[in-house]
Scaffold this active site. Structure first.
Site, PDB file in Angstrom:
ATOM      1  N   LYS A   1      27.330  42.975  27.344  1.00 53.32           N
ATOM      2  CA  LYS A   1      28.557  43.780  27.432  1.00 53.32           C
ATOM      3  C   LYS A   1      29.214  43.945  26.053  1.00 53.32           C
ATOM      4  CE  LYS A   1      29.495  45.099  31.732  1.00 53.32           C
ATOM      5  NZ  LYS A   1      30.000  46.425  32.124  1.00 53.32           N
TER       6      LYS A   1
ATOM      7  N   TYR B   1      25.096  38.031  30.228  1.00 54.17           N
ATOM      8  CA  TYR B   1      25.874  39.192  30.691  1.00 54.17           C
ATOM      9  C   TYR B   1      26.905  39.602  29.630  1.00 54.17           C
ATOM     10  CZ  TYR B   1      29.736  41.506  33.174  1.00 54.17           C
ATOM     11  OH  TYR B   1      30.745  42.367  33.549  1.00 54.17           O
TER      12      TYR B   1
ATOM     13  N   THR C   1      34.718  44.017  29.656  1.00 56.93           N
ATOM     14  CA  THR C   1      35.086  42.892  30.525  1.00 56.93           C
ATOM     15  C   THR C   1      35.767  41.756  29.777  1.00 56.93           C
ATOM     16  OG1 THR C   1      34.071  41.020  31.706  1.00 56.93           O
ATOM     17  CG2 THR C   1      32.633  42.229  30.249  1.00 56.93           C
TER      18      THR C   1
ATOM     19  N   GLU D   1      34.992  38.890  30.123  1.00 57.06           N
ATOM     20  CA  GLU D   1      33.931  37.943  29.750  1.00 57.06           C
ATOM     21  C   GLU D   1      33.616  38.031  28.251  1.00 57.06           C
ATOM     22  OE1 GLU D   1      32.053  35.603  31.712  1.00 57.06           O
ATOM     23  OE2 GLU D   1      33.697  35.915  33.111  1.00 57.06           O
TER      24      GLU D   1
HETATM   25  O1  G4F Z   1      33.714  35.452  40.910  1.00 60.29           O
HETATM   26  P1  G4F Z   1      32.871  35.098  39.745  1.00 60.29           P
HETATM   27  O2  G4F Z   1      31.407  35.061  39.975  1.00 60.29           O
HETATM   28  O3  G4F Z   1      33.264  36.125  38.609  1.00 60.29           O
HETATM   29  P2  G4F Z   1      33.119  36.110  37.003  1.00 60.29           P
HETATM   30  O4  G4F Z   1      32.001  35.272  36.559  1.00 60.29           O
HETATM   31  O5  G4F Z   1      34.468  35.777  36.455  1.00 60.29           O
HETATM   32  O6  G4F Z   1      32.740  37.626  36.693  1.00 60.29           O
HETATM   33  C1  G4F Z   1      33.397  38.739  37.319  1.00 60.29           C
HETATM   34  O7  G4F Z   1      34.524  39.155  36.576  1.00 60.29           O
HETATM   35  C2  G4F Z   1      34.217  39.648  35.246  1.00 60.29           C
HETATM   36  C3  G4F Z   1      35.538  40.108  34.632  1.00 60.29           C
HETATM   37  O8  G4F Z   1      36.203  39.005  34.111  1.00 60.29           O
HETATM   38  C4  G4F Z   1      33.229  40.801  35.318  1.00 60.29           C
HETATM   39  F1  G4F Z   1      32.911  41.197  34.047  1.00 60.29           F
HETATM   40  C5  G4F Z   1      31.974  40.349  36.042  1.00 60.29           C
HETATM   41  O9  G4F Z   1      31.090  41.463  36.176  1.00 60.29           O
HETATM   42  C6  G4F Z   1      32.362  39.860  37.436  1.00 60.29           C
HETATM   43  O10 G4F Z   1      32.906  40.923  38.180  1.00 60.29           O
HETATM   44  O11 G4F Z   1      33.283  33.675  39.150  1.00 60.29           O
HETATM   45  C7  G4F Z   1      34.613  33.331  38.815  1.00 60.29           C
HETATM   46  C8  G4F Z   1      34.710  31.850  38.493  1.00 60.29           C
HETATM   47  C9  G4F Z   1      33.639  31.332  37.526  1.00 60.29           C
HETATM   48  O12 G4F Z   1      34.238  30.487  36.557  1.00 60.29           O
HETATM   49  C10 G4F Z   1      32.710  30.502  38.391  1.00 60.29           C
HETATM   50  O13 G4F Z   1      32.086  29.418  37.714  1.00 60.29           O
HETATM   51  O14 G4F Z   1      34.531  31.123  39.704  1.00 60.29           O
HETATM   52  C11 G4F Z   1      33.686  30.002  39.450  1.00 60.29           C
HETATM   53  N1  G4F Z   1      33.033  29.618  40.704  1.00 60.29           N
HETATM   54  C12 G4F Z   1      33.213  28.422  41.333  1.00 60.29           C
HETATM   55  N2  G4F Z   1      32.456  28.363  42.446  1.00 60.29           N
HETATM   56  C13 G4F Z   1      32.155  30.350  41.416  1.00 60.29           C
HETATM   57  C14 G4F Z   1      31.787  29.551  42.522  1.00 60.29           C
HETATM   58  N3  G4F Z   1      31.641  31.596  41.226  1.00 60.29           N
HETATM   59  C15 G4F Z   1      30.772  32.085  42.170  1.00 60.29           C
HETATM   60  N4  G4F Z   1      30.276  33.348  42.006  1.00 60.29           N
HETATM   61  N5  G4F Z   1      30.372  31.319  43.251  1.00 60.29           N
HETATM   62  C16 G4F Z   1      30.846  30.045  43.477  1.00 60.29           C
HETATM   63  O15 G4F Z   1      30.506  29.394  44.449  1.00 60.29           O
END
Ligand code: G4F
Length: 332
Positions: free
Chosen positions: A134, A130, A106, A108
């Site tokens: 990974k 996480y 990932t 990440e």
């Molecule tokens: O959609 P996210 O939760 O994805 P994140 O953390 O990037 O992880 C995903 O992608 C990775 C690959 O790069 C995978 F390895 C992992 O398993 C997963 O599929 O969050 C994306 C961004 C973050 O910076 C978070 O802080 O969106 C920001 N965010 C802002 N508001 C939010 C929110 N994330 C979530 N989940 N919910 C919110 O309300």
């Protein structure tokens, strides 16, 4: 399946059905499911012995970054040791010369990024339980390749989204809310860090690249990304525009609001609860190696198309929900 493979999957036992996203395949008997869990090495070994796979795609994980702060040990068990269990099982049943293994690594891993954009040579700086787990998965895959000559490789995937994305990842949370707000089923959407930058691609295109990585002559690790980055705020604006709502953002930090330009109503708010103890906020991949070596097209589905696909899919869901609600009123 489109390529004529016999596809087997592993499913964790749950007391309620959790197969909604693959029910259409189960109905057609298109996929063979085995009960199993990456925390259980004897089960994994038995499945691999019975199935005798030519290729393994390890996409299993506790994949939610924020949740990994709450369940760090479980995340480590499944996302780190789970990979080792698969590699060892393949060796123990004697498939190490014939079975090719793809490990879902990932972006990440780049975490608190040390280079922009990130490529295969960028140093890792994992920034969550996480990502640390990974990191083990990445290196143990490479180790088995180097120590035992196995065809074991990593795809370092940047965020891959689709209409099947889990509902608590940010893109799907936004498109579901946009559809429901447009149909008057929900008042507001609450988000965390709106400034966070992601390189979002379409999951279907990325799966094609995973397959290409396993068909390559030599076992190598690849970055899979679109090469474009956008903020959470931009994704929100585009998703709402796709369902007919123009948003303007005002204020900053926790006080920032997304306002409907037509009605003046606040539709998007920031809530601290969605902030992470450490957040990765500048992911941007360089897919040059995948494009030149594998001939993969990182822009097959553009960012704008991705937002449209997801937003329109979730608008339809909301419209169905609204129609059902209306019909129920008649019955009541
Ligand atoms: O959609 P996210 O939760 O994805 P994140 O953390 O990037 O992880 C995903 O992608 C990775 C690959 O790069 C995978 F390895 C992992 O398993 C997963 O599929 O969050 C994306 C961004 C973050 O910076 C978070 O802080 O969106 C920001 N965010 C802002 N508001 C939010 C929110 N994330 C979530 N989940 N919910 C919110 O309300």
């Amino acid at each position: 399946m489109e390529k004529g493979y016999e596809v087997h999957g592993i499913i964790r036992r749950a007391s309620i059905s959790n197969t909604a996203r693959i029910d259409h395949l189960i109905e057609k008997n298109a996929v063979i499911l085995h009960d199993g869990d990456l925390s259980d090495s004897s089960g994994i070994t038995a499945i691999i012995r019975n199935v005798q796979p030519d290729e393994i795609y390890n996409l299993a994980a506790q994949s939610h970054v924020q949740v990994s702060f709450d369940v760090p040990e479980y995340s480590g068990d499944v996302d780190a040791l789970g990979v080792l269990r698969i590699l060892e099982a393949v060796r123990n049943v004697g498939l190490e010369k014939t079975c090719r293994i793809y490990q879902a690594s990932t972006s990440e891993l780049f975490g608190k990024v040390e280079e922009v954009p990130q490529r295969e040579t960028t140093p890792f700086h994992p920034y969550s339980p996480y990502a640390v787990a990974k990191q083990y998965g990445f290196w143990i895959t490479k180790e088995y390749r180097e120590a035992y000559g196995m065809f074991a490789v990593n795809g370092i995937l940047f965020n891959h989204e689709s209409e099947r994305r889990g509902e608590n990842f940010v893109t799907r949370k936004i498109t579901l809310a946009a559809g429901r707000i447009a149909c008057s089923l929900q008042e507001k959407l609450q988000l965390g860090n709106l400034d966070s930058l992601r390189d979002w691609g379409y999951a279907k295109d990325y799966v094609e690249c995973m397959w290409l990585i396993l068909q390559h002559d030599t076992p190598e690790d690849f970055v899979i990304a679109t090469g474009e980055q956008h903020t959470v705020r931009d994704f929100t604006q585009k998703a709402f525009a796709a369902v007919g709502i123009e948003l303007r953002f005002e204020g900053s930090g926790l006080e920032e609001k997304g306002i409907d330009t037509k009605t003046g109503k606040v539709l998007v708010e920031v809530n601290e609860a969605w902030y992470r103890p450490t957040d990765v906020d500048n992911l941007w991949g360089d897919p040059t190696k995948a494009r030149t070596v594998l001939g993969w097209n990182p822009q097959k589905t553009t960012y704008e198309e991705l937002v449209q696909i997801m937003a329109l899919h979730d608008l339809k869901l909301a419209q169905k929900e609204a129609a059902l609600k209306e019909a129920m009123k008649g019955i009541e």
